[in-house]
Write an enzyme that holds these catalytic residues in place. Structure first.
Site, PDB file in Angstrom:
ATOM      1  CB  THR A  64      -0.933  -0.016   1.223  1.00 30.99           C
ATOM      2  OG1 THR A  64      -1.730  -1.211   1.161  1.00 30.99           O
ATOM      3  CG2 THR A  64      -1.871   1.192   1.207  1.00 30.99           C
ATOM      4  N   GLY A 317     -10.064   1.685  -2.282  1.00 32.81           N
ATOM      5  CA  GLY A 317      -8.618   1.686  -2.484  1.00 32.81           C
ATOM      6  C   GLY A 317      -7.921   0.922  -1.376  1.00 32.81           C
ATOM      7  CD  GLU A 318      -7.817   1.545   3.285  1.00 32.33           C
ATOM      8  OE1 GLU A 318      -7.840   0.393   3.769  1.00 32.33           O
ATOM      9  OE2 GLU A 318      -8.338   2.530   3.854  1.00 32.33           O
ATOM     10  N   GLY A 319      -5.964  -1.267  -1.467  1.00 28.38           N
ATOM     11  CA  GLY A 319      -5.645  -2.625  -1.875  1.00 28.38           C
ATOM     12  C   GLY A 319      -6.748  -3.597  -1.496  1.00 28.38           C
TER      13      GLY A 319
END
Lengths: 353, 353
Positions: A64, A317-319
């Site tokens: 990240t 997001g963030e992964g």
């Protein structure tokens, strides 16, 4: 970082063997089920095995990348910029959505400071690759210099090499950066020639005025900087972000190392788009985690010719989407390893066989 | 089984509390991410918690119901009917796709003989609820009697009660039965009034002639039997199957027991459709695992007002899509349990909050 040779990385990226892919599919076609009936699980298995030569995932890791954006001062996000470093602390402490979903997936999370606007001193667990304390406001000039763009790419390439060295077999991309949907939309507009209107999403809590402002900011950024669509590093430098550069580098590095890479949502795919424009063969290594609700995302995915694995109306997001997609890839490999063939199971085959 | 009181089961099905659902969502909305940004993961968490009162899944179990179909003699499947019992052996041995994917999901598989055409003697691991050795060919009369249909439903209801007694918190449906896409298509046509052409899928290895034959078989079955769309038990009896009845009963039973039920693909959704026509409140308990490539599936899902969790071009049945969907529901619960709130994490909130 002056020694980073982008071309050398690009030259290391080889297409994935179509023969290997076909050989895995031929094995799957002998398994005790109608041909092709596990759908995309079969695709995940054949591509993973062809890329890695393995049938089991040893380590999974999500990087990240965090960065701040000068363009945030134009009021394009519902959150204040201070949230970027606050979320970095939350990631490192293991308390954010990506941490929970990575634990679910059995994946490690590595947090990389690519360009957050504060100093973190020696925060344990944070990988420090800060290019600068946030990009410049791209409505007034380039977000970063070309050298800084290359430095960001180099950090991502380095992370891929580290993953390979650590016996990680599946890598995921992630991002954190308040306002980073704005550079991501600018990147897809710059590369595809689509208008900012076509790729800019309203997002939660943004009203008509806010959407119009965001579109105007992207339009201005493209006019002021005139990024060269044939020079992806120029696009990254003019209207990108440090974390987006890190993601682009990670995608390039994974392809160069022979590692499959799960690309998360809108911001991550902006990075993958930069990588794909630098060398289209990276696409062989990409697994597009999910369809983001960001309207520009579909255009990115079309450009890199990837079909998303999931569509769960996510936009974090963030992964996070990548963590979920990893579990489905693992399911495909499990089926490959554990389902018997018609012969082994003593089951009659259909006329279609 | 003559004592089975369908109405008593239907009467036990209560709507899931909208207040409980809203209370869980309110908690999620305090977590450190933009409101709604985990999309459907949030839906899975709030519905699961509202249904069960739990935030963690203790046991997961998939019931794979097997049955044979008299209509198979009309040549509507690419596989010979002997594959149904062969696959039952494979399930019990743990070597089929559902076994691999259930292991991946941490779920048990229970195999139920609802009406396979052979005797299994005492096959360890097989639950014996055989109604008859296969249905009758529905082009010549009803597939089964009304009493047999009720017997099939009763078996499914009983499985749900057993799951509840065994501290299973999440149940999945699965099917095995050569030719069972034909009764499933007939059921959706009978209930919705759509034509057999609109709901019949070609499938692998079926050519134009095969598709035309399958459509003709379904058309004949509907004409000969005239199932009453307002009487779902009549539809099940006239053109259904024993395993489809078991699935319908399981869905009803889960709703009656307060258990969330993950409904797999085309055949399972035919069962869920019967259940939903009997009592529309079962929908509160259903999680539609995935979009099958069978063209009739979308019409079933529209009728029961469910949006599929996954779309991976699968068309295997057995419960395979359900196993995968369970892992995503678990991910939603993990995020609910482990992500801090803005206050706890010390992160600034957005203007949208």
């Amino acid at each position: 970082m002056g020694t980073f040779d982008l071309q050398a990385t690009l030259d290391r990226i080889l297409p994935v063997s179509r023969e290997k892919i076909a050989a895995v599919q031929a094995r799957i076609d002998r398994q005790v089920k109608p041909v092709g009936s596990l759908g995309r699980l079969e695709e995940f298995a054949r591509r993973f095995v062809a890329i890695t030569g393995r049938e089991e995932i040893r380590g999974k890791r999500i990087y990240t990348f965090a960065g701040d954006h000068g363009v945030a001062e134009e009021g394009v996000s519902a959150f204040p910029a201070e949230v970027t470093p606050q979320m970095v602390f939350t990631f490192v402490d293991g308390n954010a959505s990506i941490n929970a979903l990575a634990r679910h997936a059995g994946a490690e999370v590595r947090v990389v400071d690519m360009g957050v606007a504060i100093d973190f001193d020696n925060l344990p667990g944070l990988i420090k690759r800060k290019v600068a304390k946030g990009t410049a406001n791209f409505t007034k000039g380039p977000a970063m210099s070309r050298e800084q763009a290359l430095q960001a790419l180099a950090a991502g390439v380095e992370m891929a090499a580290q993953a390979k060295a650590d016996a990680v077999d599946l890598v995921g991309t992630g991002d954190m950066g308040i306002a980073n949907t704005t550079p991501s939309a600018a990147i897809v507009a710059a590369i595809t020639g689509l208008s900012p209107q076509q790729v800019t999403f309203r997002g939660t809590g943004i009203d008509d005025e806010g959407l119009a402002r965001k579109i105007a900011v992207i339009t201005r950024g493209l006019e002021v900087n005139r990024p060269d669509p044939l020079d992806p590093v120029d696009v990254l430098a003019k209207v990108g972000g440090f974390e987006i550069g890190g993601i682009a580098g990670l995608v390039l590095g994974c392809a160069a190392e022979g590692l499959p890479v799960v690309v998360d949502g809108f911001i991550s795919t902006a990075g993958a788009l930069i990588a794909s424009e630098l060398n289209p063969q990276v696409r062989d290594y990409i697994f597009a985690a999910h369809q983001s609700v960001e309207i520009g995302h579909q255009h990115m995915l079309a450009r890199i010719e990837q079909k998303p694995i999931l569509d769960l109306s996510m936009r974090l997001g963030e992964g996070t989407g990548g963590a979920l997609a990893m579990t489905l890839m693992e399911a495909g490999l499990r089926a490959l390893r554990e389902v018997l063939t018609f012969d082994q199971a003593g089951v009659s085959e259909g006329s279609e066989q």
